[in-house]
Design an enzyme around this catalytic site. Sequence first.
Site, short mmCIF file in Angstrom:
data_model
loop_
_atom_site.label_atom_id
_atom_site.label_comp_id
_atom_site.label_asym_id
_atom_site.label_seq_id
_atom_site.Cartn_x
_atom_site.Cartn_y
_atom_site.Cartn_z
N GLY A 95 0.88 -1.26 0.13
CA GLY A 95 -0.07 -0.08 0.15
C GLY A 95 0.90 1.12 -0.12
O GLY A 95 1.92 1.27 0.16
N GLY A 96 0.09 2.47 -0.04
CA GLY A 96 0.64 3.57 -0.01
C GLY A 96 1.78 4.05 1.39
O GLY A 96 2.77 4.69 1.08
N VAL A 132 2.60 -5.47 3.50
CA VAL A 132 1.87 -6.16 4.20
C VAL A 132 2.33 -7.77 4.18
O VAL A 132 2.46 -8.09 3.18
CB VAL A 132 0.22 -6.36 4.30
CG1 VAL A 132 -0.17 -7.11 5.17
CG2 VAL A 132 -0.31 -4.84 4.30
N ASP A 177 -12.74 6.67 4.25
CA ASP A 177 -12.66 6.20 2.65
C ASP A 177 -13.31 4.74 2.78
O ASP A 177 -12.81 3.75 2.18
CB ASP A 177 -11.17 5.80 2.78
CG ASP A 177 -10.67 5.61 1.24
OD1 ASP A 177 -11.29 5.86 0.39
OD2 ASP A 177 -9.49 5.04 1.23
N ASN A 226 -12.50 -1.44 0.17
CA ASN A 226 -12.19 -1.30 1.70
C ASN A 226 -13.29 -2.35 2.43
O ASN A 226 -13.12 -2.56 3.64
CB ASN A 226 -12.13 -0.22 2.34
CG ASN A 226 -10.81 0.57 1.69
OD1 ASN A 226 -9.74 -0.12 1.07
ND2 ASN A 226 -10.90 1.81 1.81
N ASP A 277 -8.86 -1.09 6.05
CA ASP A 277 -8.03 0.06 5.65
C ASP A 277 -8.50 1.42 6.48
O ASP A 277 -9.61 2.24 6.11
CB ASP A 277 -8.43 0.35 4.22
CG ASP A 277 -7.17 1.13 3.54
OD1 ASP A 277 -6.75 1.90 4.15
OD2 ASP A 277 -7.13 1.14 2.56
#
Length: 750
Positions: free
Chosen positions: A106-107, A111, A270, A275, A288
């Site tokens: 992810g940004g 993980v 978000d 998600n 998330d």
Amino acid sequence: MNRAANDSSVPFPIDSDPSDDPRVLALVKEYQAEWEAGRRPDRGAYLSRHPELAPLLGVYLDSIDMLRSGVQALSGPGPRAQRLETGLRRGDRLGEFELVREIGRGGMGVVYEARQPALNRRVAVKVLPAAFAADRTRLQRFTVEAQAAAAVAHPHIVAVYAVGEDRGVHYYAMRLVDGVSLDTLAAGASTAPPAPLGETRSYAPAADPSDGPGRGYAVPVPGPAGAAVAPLVALSKSDRGAYYREIARLGSQVARALDHAHQCGVVHRDVKPANLLLDTHGHVWVTDFGLAQLVDGPAVTHTGGAVGTLRYMSPEQAAGDRRRLDHRTDVYSLAATVYELATGRPAFPAEEPAVLLRQITNDDPAPPSAGDPAFPRDFETVLLKALQKEPRDRYATARELADDLDRFLAGRPVLARRPSVWDRSKRWAGRHPATVATGLVSLVVVVIASSVATVLVAGEQAETRRTFSALQTARQEADKHARAEEQARTEADAAARAEHERANEANRRFLHAKELGDLVLRISEEEMGTAGPLQGPRRRLLLAALENSRQLLAGGHTDPKVRADLTRVVARVESLLADQDLRWEAHSAFLMKDPQVRAELKLTPDQVRQVDQAFPAPPEKGPGKGPPDKGSGKPPPDRGPPRFFDPNMDVKIELIRSLTAQQRVRLHQISLQIRLPWVFNDPEVLEPLKLYPLRQQIRQILADEPWKKQPPGGDKDARARVVERIVELFTPEQKAAWEEFIGKPFNPNH
């Protein structure tokens, strides 16, 4: 996306500007031209040219600035994301976790699937690369993400197990969900999906270009999880009615999870299909929290910055207005998600970012029934209310949204109402002030013309009044006779008013009794909780509230809303009592560690395995715990009976639920027999046997008998005498009920 949008430095649809004032159009074009020429325009200078247009002009300049800095990163070409490196490999350890393999990026981190040897379970571990840890802003965002996810504990939110730092590497561990995200369902159930526009990309202006799209904290893993959405996709093709109900059910679960997060002070910001994870058991998980905002925590985004995924942003979120941004933005985003899952198309289908932004802020979504006339009307009403532009027009909480979805699923009327023509007119006027102003000018002209016509007609009206006066004199005589009849009607009205007042008084008393019942329910929920020493009084309060609500329902009140409220209270109290019964039963779960109790319950091998997993013996450590010394010939020292870890209440409840009804009844009976005679103080015995009138006598017997002075284990005969004395107080009906309640004796030594 078309080439024109990619080549434009500021992709904003000037030719389709919704403003009705040509000055606004000219200023916006000029402002955009400066951006495209490579210059940063002076915003203050533009706003000072026409102060009267500053509020409206500011909105469009905000949109251009936001799109210039952020949306271009969503739609146009840019530098390739830098690959995050952690230096970790298979077998490395972070704290108590042993890394198995990388499963997502992810940004804000990488993980890994990991194993926690101490508990022998698989987990997901999110790691912040060392290069990011040196950046205070990134570290703060990573910390807020972990805090937000850890601050909530809910059956539909991915749980955080641990947060830590090991050799300068920041990480946190969470539940590993075998499932797939619901954007897979959105794609599979759609008949004509639009070109994607950041459906899986979260937008945060503070992020660097190296920040790639996040995929959540619980990462879907390979295996049978891909089949999780297959039944729903098939259902969307074969039975749309059943499919809509399944989507409403998932939406209700997510809404209750978000409401729990909001009560814990966390706003997700978000919510979108990517998600939300669906596991192989049909259980949906919210994940998330990378863009979450803690209500009492520091702000990680700048004022005026838009955070979230553009297609699912609420209007206030898309505008970057932090003053109006609260938990209701999650209500909007969830409604947009459910809308897309149910209909197979987004609430706003535009592909150009600027056009999509204008639709979100100005347009109403098409009713779901426009694509499918058979779409359930109540379901549509719920979605359209949650998608209102103004936060105050949506559901006040995510729980209210979940309650209305549950009403739809139960076949009961929803509380949401469709906007009236007047409501829609006011909202349209707010978005088109110039058109409204033109209409008002036209209305003034019409009023003036009407006034002139009124003067011309006044002469004719005067003659008509003279004729009417003559007729009025003739009617006065008839009125004298009518007065006598009016007097009789007045007396009848007075009697009717008195009767009405009596009915109102009865209704006030009814509502007062209802309020008292609601107060008792709130006290039991808010002041006493589900654990602690007050569960006995809490149960009596709940029973009193239940009896009060049932009596009021039996009274035949005719107001549907009042009856619906009473029915809701009865269902809530029954649910709380059932939950309390289950928690009381869960306290007996430890008895299943005893082999004789297992034999009495006839536990299956799977059930025995579940008990052993719930009550594992801790690993033996220290000297003398290994095999005996062959040279000494001495046996290992006696270490006493094995100890067990005590699991939490949720684990105990799951053990009780795994038993059959007959096994649960017998385990409850064994628990009562072991705790005799103490059980005569417990509400779970006093209430079903109706022993509260005998409570003082029972307490006196328990205080008089010397049975409590016996050594551990007690004198069984003394305890039996106490039970016999108490049972002698019972009526024949209570004795019969007691024998059935306590069951056959449990003799583990025979």
